[in-house]
Write an enzyme that holds these catalytic residues in place. Sequence first.
Site, PDB file in Angstrom:
ATOM      1  N   HIS A 156      -3.517 -46.786  -6.688  1.00 33.51           N
ATOM      2  CA  HIS A 156      -2.876 -45.751  -7.525  1.00 33.51           C
ATOM      3  C   HIS A 156      -1.384 -46.056  -7.688  1.00 33.51           C
ATOM      4  O   HIS A 156      -0.847 -46.046  -8.804  1.00 33.51           O
ATOM      5  CB  HIS A 156      -3.076 -44.378  -6.876  1.00 33.51           C
ATOM      6  CG  HIS A 156      -2.386 -43.252  -7.592  1.00 33.51           C
ATOM      7  ND1 HIS A 156      -3.059 -42.318  -8.333  1.00 33.51           N
ATOM      8  CD2 HIS A 156      -1.078 -42.909  -7.678  1.00 33.51           C
ATOM      9  CE1 HIS A 156      -2.200 -41.458  -8.848  1.00 33.51           C
ATOM     10  NE2 HIS A 156      -0.980 -41.790  -8.453  1.00 33.51           N
ATOM     11  N   GLU A 157      -0.709 -46.359  -6.571  1.00 34.24           N
ATOM     12  CA  GLU A 157       0.727 -46.649  -6.635  1.00 34.24           C
ATOM     13  C   GLU A 157       0.991 -47.967  -7.365  1.00 34.24           C
ATOM     14  O   GLU A 157       1.993 -48.107  -8.072  1.00 34.24           O
ATOM     15  CB  GLU A 157       1.322 -46.693  -5.230  1.00 34.24           C
ATOM     16  CG  GLU A 157       1.150 -45.417  -4.419  1.00 34.24           C
ATOM     17  CD  GLU A 157       1.584 -44.172  -5.157  1.00 34.24           C
ATOM     18  OE1 GLU A 157       2.568 -44.238  -5.924  1.00 34.24           O
ATOM     19  OE2 GLU A 157       0.930 -43.128  -4.994  1.00 34.24           O
ATOM     20  N   HIS A 160       1.323 -47.461 -11.013  1.00 32.60           N
ATOM     21  CA  HIS A 160       2.669 -46.984 -11.355  1.00 32.60           C
ATOM     22  C   HIS A 160       3.651 -48.156 -11.399  1.00 32.60           C
ATOM     23  O   HIS A 160       4.428 -48.299 -12.347  1.00 32.60           O
ATOM     24  CB  HIS A 160       3.175 -46.005 -10.277  1.00 32.60           C
ATOM     25  CG  HIS A 160       2.572 -44.643 -10.325  1.00 32.60           C
ATOM     26  ND1 HIS A 160       2.609 -43.848 -11.444  1.00 32.60           N
ATOM     27  CD2 HIS A 160       1.940 -43.914  -9.365  1.00 32.60           C
ATOM     28  CE1 HIS A 160       2.026 -42.694 -11.183  1.00 32.60           C
ATOM     29  NE2 HIS A 160       1.606 -42.707  -9.923  1.00 32.60           N
ATOM     30  N   ASN A 167       0.966 -40.055 -13.549  1.00 32.03           N
ATOM     31  CA  ASN A 167      -0.067 -39.206 -12.954  1.00 32.03           C
ATOM     32  C   ASN A 167      -0.833 -38.432 -14.015  1.00 32.03           C
ATOM     33  O   ASN A 167      -0.274 -38.012 -15.033  1.00 32.03           O
ATOM     34  CB  ASN A 167       0.556 -38.211 -11.975  1.00 32.03           C
ATOM     35  CG  ASN A 167       1.156 -38.890 -10.769  1.00 32.03           C
ATOM     36  OD1 ASN A 167       0.676 -39.927 -10.329  1.00 32.03           O
ATOM     37  ND2 ASN A 167       2.199 -38.302 -10.212  1.00 32.03           N
TER      38      ASN A 167
END
Length: 909
Positions: A156-157, A160, A167
Amino acid sequence: MGSFKNSVFILVLHLLEGALSDSLIQLNNNGYEGIVIAIDPNVPEDETLIQHIKDMVTDASPYLFEATEKRFYFKNVAILIPENWKTKPEYVKPKLETYKNADVLVAEPNPTGNDGPYTEQMGGCGEKGDRIYLTPDFLAGKKSRQYGPQGRAFVHEWAHLRWGVFNEYNNDQKFYLSNKRRKPVVCSEGFTGETVIQKCQGGSCVTQPCKLDRKTGLYEEGCEFIPHKDQREKASIMYSQSIDTVVEFCTEKNHNREAPNEQNKKCNHRSTWEVIQDSEDFKTTTPMTTQPPSPTFSLLQIGQRIVCLVLDKSGSMTIGNRLKRLNQAGKLFLLQTIEQGSWVGMVTFDSAAYVQSELVQINSATERDTLTKSLPTTASGGTSICSGLRSAFTVIKKKYPTDGAEIILLTDGEDNTISACFDEVKQSGAIIHTVALGPSAAQELEEMSKMTGGLQTYASDQVQNNGLVDAFAALSSGNKAVSQRSIQLESRGLTLQNSQWMNGTVTVDSTVGKDTLFLITWTTDLPQILLWDPSGNKQDGFIVDKNTKMAYLQIPDIAKIGVWKYSLQASSQTLTLTVTSRASSATLPPVTVTSKMNKDTGKFPSPMVVYVKIHQGTKPILRSKVTALIESVDGKTVTLELLDNGAGADATKDDGIYSRYFTAYDTNGRYSVKVWALGGVNTASQNASPQRNGAMYIPGWIENGEVKWNPPRPEINKDQGKQVCFSRTSSGGSFVATDVPKAPIPDLFPPCKITDLKAKIEGDNLINLTWTAPGDDYDHGRADKYIIRISTNILELRDKFNESLQVNTTDLIPNEANSEEVFVFKPETITFTNGTDLFIAIQAVDEVSLKSEISNIAQVSLFIPPEIPPEKPSPSLPCPDISINSTIPGIHILKIMWKWLGELQISLG
């Protein structure tokens, strides 16, 4: 010869174009290499942490591989171990890996318990992030119930960081209205769960169905969407990777475009997979046909700092007192900036190289003074940069390998042979920081620092801008604990006439004060120097060096907290003042100011962006006054006020990162960047920033029909916090401008995109819009007019904006950039009835009809509260006979109540 140099310069600029990043990450045959995960020096030594990092990346790699349709995996990772941890045979010395270019930082949480992983993203949609932050407890798996398995959260990170997506949940607005229905902010829409609220009193908590807010039609504050533990949906990782079935990113087919989340707001309602598909990573790879190997790891431990100064003393250094200025800046570096325990050597060069000092370890003032005496005092001859570098390599190799050593290269001259040693530089493993002095410094310097991960700076011949001193002041170690680094509090300069005074103040706050140094320089004669501490005591004892034309005073112990005042008097000359200090305590993080540009090269008419990060440890400092001074190679300066308002160039409001567009190009060539930051009565330090760009905290799960709450997330302190008074100066390095036309420069800059449009319904079906005004040129000046359009279909408004219904804005006159705009209108040609969803977007237009991008799309849903009938007395009914031995379990009673209340709420809606 000129054509050769021009071709080399074009090559260098081609290599430098693109986003500015310190990262060493490379994508090689579908595998990410050069990832640096650094453990903060303040993290207590714990060998198991290293294994936790390995386990996280190893688990993350196949998850990433499948989520990206077999395109990407993690190939190798370097783990940077603090210098203060015990050494081990398997720990090797880093090469180019530093804390400065670490992609992931493992640090203690602040406040304690706030262990959510997050990613710092200064840019917009599709732009790479800056750094991932993890905590030891997160890596140890102590937060897996709230954030899911560590490997999944890391993916998930990574999305980014690498692809600039955002998000797909929203902590500030967890529900929204759509087509008369209340919906949770999720992506995709197929997730199942319950809307409940937990109410606690006196240590006892009860779970209840959420009540409706009759004014908004949404649920009461504090209501949560609690997902079922068992799901079927596979997307999306940017909503909640902690759900077991989630293994994909949202695509164009299943993306929830109406959800009010950051991904929709910043990425124009595109899915995360669409953004990833637009990345260079995706465009330059094809899916693999075999399973990828497991990641490999290298363990690197920071050692002593090794620095060699390589200083130009060619004939051109006699121009404009450059040699004197070099001595002034060099003395500041040697007396103050370089950390205790470091090894320092010195080489000078003209057409040949000369060793002025072998490596000497800085243990006391004696070594510092000795090294200052080795600075060059005469200048003559040509320029051979490669000779200086080769000599520096030899000096370093006499004691240490060149891997990870630093070279500070200063030059003011052209050298058409510099590219001849590029390969030697790469193979050396040394980090080269470049200081370009004056307009004629070799144009290939930027490539030298770029290929080695060094800092690139530029100083003009405008003495009053103090650029050379600032460049050397910025060269403190990025690998030492922040408490050991030199911090620049002030840097000012002024040309005085007829016994004029240069007066000012410097604030020494409680986070600094150790090793404080005041440095004054002049161009002709010793000025009158007056300095008073916060108690009004005049400070004497300046050490005067008339040959170098500088004087300095080192304050013993810890400098007094408060405002120091200075007055300098002179005639017909230029004075500068520089103040540096260090942290007052190893346990109290100092307020730090770091600055950078978004790119190494600005290609007209593409704007540059200045970013300044102001933090105390991990806490952002808000409402500071931040100013950037940008100086071109011609000596012209532009002053920008940077803002943390979440508009224009600023990605997120109140995150301690201040930003602004730069469009005032006046010539091709180098530009230097300098930043001042001031605190004061309006500055507040928050206990935690809104970690908007990080894995979602799951408040609880529904397992076997029962709500099981997770421990509450630590509260973010939303009050004004502690006021912080401080002053800081920071060098933002330099960048190169290309394709700038000759004057008069045409207006090719449109207004910037409006990114914070909000809409709400007022009485009589009026729609109130608010946003931050853009400018005539991005976020500068004043736009000429606004175009506002509306639609009941979000995709039609996005894709066919010019065909959508236009609102009458005749009376709407734009305000100055960064002002708040308010506009109220009533939809006249759209049937606006109960349950109608309306989507709104704005476009700004400047005086030459250049148009901004379409704004973020705001949504309103008309909700008319039902009338409440007057209460009527009802006959009393006998109580139902439900005994303690009833066959209806309590959970089923609760479900029946929820179902009944839900049906009632829908009928009311």
